[in-house]
Design a protein around this motif. Structure first.
Motif, PDB file in Angstrom:
ATOM      1  N   ILE A 239      -7.582 -19.757  10.062  1.00  0.00           N
ATOM      2  CA  ILE A 239      -8.774 -20.453  10.537  1.00  0.00           C
ATOM      3  C   ILE A 239      -8.476 -22.002  10.566  1.00  0.00           C
ATOM      4  O   ILE A 239      -8.748 -22.690  11.662  1.00  0.00           O
ATOM      5  CB  ILE A 239     -10.051 -20.336   9.753  1.00  0.00           C
ATOM      6  CG1 ILE A 239     -10.098 -18.720   9.696  1.00  0.00           C
ATOM      7  CG2 ILE A 239     -11.400 -21.197  10.315  1.00  0.00           C
ATOM      8  CD1 ILE A 239     -11.479 -18.485   8.811  1.00  0.00           C
ATOM      9  N   ALA A 240      -8.007 -22.470   9.377  1.00  0.00           N
ATOM     10  CA  ALA A 240      -7.801 -24.049   9.524  1.00  0.00           C
ATOM     11  C   ALA A 240      -6.690 -24.569  10.580  1.00  0.00           C
ATOM     12  O   ALA A 240      -6.818 -25.707  10.906  1.00  0.00           O
ATOM     13  CB  ALA A 240      -7.176 -24.670   7.909  1.00  0.00           C
TER      14      ALA A 240
ATOM     15  N   VAL B 170     -15.469 -20.294  14.906  1.00  0.00           N
ATOM     16  CA  VAL B 170     -15.668 -19.638  13.572  1.00  0.00           C
ATOM     17  C   VAL B 170     -16.671 -20.235  12.501  1.00  0.00           C
ATOM     18  O   VAL B 170     -17.480 -19.626  11.938  1.00  0.00           O
ATOM     19  CB  VAL B 170     -14.182 -19.453  12.749  1.00  0.00           C
ATOM     20  CG1 VAL B 170     -14.311 -18.890  11.473  1.00  0.00           C
ATOM     21  CG2 VAL B 170     -13.270 -18.889  13.726  1.00  0.00           C
ATOM     22  N   GLU B 171     -16.600 -21.480  12.697  1.00  0.00           N
ATOM     23  CA  GLU B 171     -17.392 -22.409  11.539  1.00  0.00           C
ATOM     24  C   GLU B 171     -18.993 -21.975  11.587  1.00  0.00           C
ATOM     25  O   GLU B 171     -19.741 -21.840  10.854  1.00  0.00           O
ATOM     26  CB  GLU B 171     -17.251 -23.627  11.234  1.00  0.00           C
ATOM     27  CG  GLU B 171     -15.718 -24.181  10.752  1.00  0.00           C
ATOM     28  CD  GLU B 171     -15.376 -25.482  11.038  1.00  0.00           C
ATOM     29  OE1 GLU B 171     -14.294 -25.863  10.227  1.00  0.00           O
ATOM     30  OE2 GLU B 171     -15.916 -25.977  12.051  1.00  0.00           O
TER      31      GLU B 171
ATOM     32  N   GLU C 165      -9.378 -27.319  17.328  1.00  0.00           N
ATOM     33  CA  GLU C 165     -10.593 -27.469  16.841  1.00  0.00           C
ATOM     34  C   GLU C 165     -11.783 -26.694  17.507  1.00  0.00           C
ATOM     35  O   GLU C 165     -12.580 -26.087  16.831  1.00  0.00           O
ATOM     36  CB  GLU C 165     -10.949 -28.944  17.335  1.00  0.00           C
ATOM     37  CG  GLU C 165     -12.281 -29.536  16.794  1.00  0.00           C
ATOM     38  CD  GLU C 165     -12.529 -31.099  17.006  1.00  0.00           C
ATOM     39  OE1 GLU C 165     -13.513 -31.443  16.745  1.00  0.00           O
ATOM     40  OE2 GLU C 165     -11.280 -31.700  17.331  1.00  0.00           O
ATOM     41  N   ASP C 166     -11.658 -26.359  18.818  1.00  0.00           N
ATOM     42  CA  ASP C 166     -12.643 -25.619  19.431  1.00  0.00           C
ATOM     43  C   ASP C 166     -12.897 -24.417  19.130  1.00  0.00           C
ATOM     44  O   ASP C 166     -13.868 -23.593  18.795  1.00  0.00           O
ATOM     45  CB  ASP C 166     -12.718 -25.654  21.051  1.00  0.00           C
ATOM     46  CG  ASP C 166     -11.384 -25.214  21.573  1.00  0.00           C
ATOM     47  OD1 ASP C 166     -10.222 -25.025  20.829  1.00  0.00           O
ATOM     48  OD2 ASP C 166     -11.220 -24.500  22.639  1.00  0.00           O
TER      49      ASP C 166
ATOM     50  N   SER D 293      -9.276 -18.023   0.268  1.00  0.00           N
ATOM     51  CA  SER D 293      -8.890 -19.554   0.531  1.00  0.00           C
ATOM     52  C   SER D 293      -7.627 -19.306   1.194  1.00  0.00           C
ATOM     53  O   SER D 293      -7.313 -20.187   2.197  1.00  0.00           O
ATOM     54  CB  SER D 293      -8.495 -20.083  -0.847  1.00  0.00           C
ATOM     55  OG  SER D 293      -8.166 -21.441  -0.648  1.00  0.00           O
ATOM     56  N   ARG D 294      -6.669 -18.653   0.726  1.00  0.00           N
ATOM     57  CA  ARG D 294      -5.454 -18.268   1.566  1.00  0.00           C
ATOM     58  C   ARG D 294      -5.585 -17.846   3.282  1.00  0.00           C
ATOM     59  O   ARG D 294      -4.946 -18.361   3.953  1.00  0.00           O
ATOM     60  CB  ARG D 294      -4.553 -17.328   1.039  1.00  0.00           C
ATOM     61  CG  ARG D 294      -3.152 -16.726   1.793  1.00  0.00           C
ATOM     62  CD  ARG D 294      -2.452 -16.002   0.922  1.00  0.00           C
ATOM     63  NE  ARG D 294      -2.215 -16.226  -0.369  1.00  0.00           N
ATOM     64  CZ  ARG D 294      -2.281 -15.320  -1.260  1.00  0.00           C
ATOM     65  NH1 ARG D 294      -2.934 -14.060  -1.012  1.00  0.00           N
ATOM     66  NH2 ARG D 294      -2.272 -15.439  -2.708  1.00  0.00           N
ATOM     67  N   PHE D 295      -6.500 -16.867   3.250  1.00  0.00           N
ATOM     68  CA  PHE D 295      -7.024 -16.569   4.711  1.00  0.00           C
ATOM     69  C   PHE D 295      -7.507 -17.593   5.549  1.00  0.00           C
ATOM     70  O   PHE D 295      -6.880 -17.689   6.585  1.00  0.00           O
ATOM     71  CB  PHE D 295      -8.120 -15.329   4.624  1.00  0.00           C
ATOM     72  CG  PHE D 295      -8.302 -14.883   5.914  1.00  0.00           C
ATOM     73  CD1 PHE D 295      -7.455 -13.870   6.301  1.00  0.00           C
ATOM     74  CD2 PHE D 295      -9.565 -15.351   6.893  1.00  0.00           C
ATOM     75  CE1 PHE D 295      -7.833 -13.183   7.899  1.00  0.00           C
ATOM     76  CE2 PHE D 295      -9.756 -14.691   7.749  1.00  0.00           C
ATOM     77  CZ  PHE D 295      -9.056 -13.676   8.300  1.00  0.00           C
ATOM     78  N   TRP D 296      -8.244 -18.507   4.720  1.00  0.00           N
ATOM     79  CA  TRP D 296      -8.759 -19.772   5.538  1.00  0.00           C
ATOM     80  C   TRP D 296      -7.834 -20.501   6.235  1.00  0.00           C
ATOM     81  O   TRP D 296      -7.643 -20.845   7.234  1.00  0.00           O
ATOM     82  CB  TRP D 296      -9.734 -20.399   4.694  1.00  0.00           C
ATOM     83  CG  TRP D 296     -10.471 -21.702   5.347  1.00  0.00           C
ATOM     84  CD1 TRP D 296      -9.900 -23.026   5.454  1.00  0.00           C
ATOM     85  CD2 TRP D 296     -11.340 -21.490   6.267  1.00  0.00           C
ATOM     86  NE1 TRP D 296     -10.719 -23.760   6.206  1.00  0.00           N
ATOM     87  CE2 TRP D 296     -11.850 -22.993   6.768  1.00  0.00           C
ATOM     88  CE3 TRP D 296     -12.372 -20.639   6.642  1.00  0.00           C
ATOM     89  CZ2 TRP D 296     -12.820 -23.275   7.632  1.00  0.00           C
ATOM     90  CZ3 TRP D 296     -13.517 -20.890   7.685  1.00  0.00           C
ATOM     91  CH2 TRP D 296     -13.539 -22.389   8.022  1.00  0.00           C
TER      92      TRP D 296
END
Length: 72
Positions: free
Chosen positions: A51-52, A62-63, A56-57, A44-47
């Motif tokens: 990543i978050a 990643v998603e 957006e692109d 969760s922390r890594f995301w």
């Protein structure tokens, strides 16, 4: 493979290795993620940190590398 794609692959692999539970969802060419299960704090922390916060692109890159809801 471009640098963005390579980076996206590395981020997705690291997130999953940490026990990440998010699944990708593609609907009308819009990529998003869903998370129904609790995941380890490290994932969760890594995301949130890696990543978050991406544009957006790049986040979409990643998603799309995460397991798909359609595969379930």
């Amino acid at each position: 493979m471009s640098n963005i794609e390579t980076n996206a692959h590395q981020l997705a692999e690291r997130y999953l290795a940490l026990g990440g539970k998010r699944l990708s969802k593609l609907d009308d060419n819009i990529v998003s993620t869903r998370k129904w299960e609790d995941e380890p704090v490290e994932a969760s922390r890594f995301w949130k940190e890696h990543i978050a916060s991406l544009p957006e692109d790049q986040r979409s890159q990643v998603e799309t590398l995460l397991p798909s809801m359609n595969d379930k």
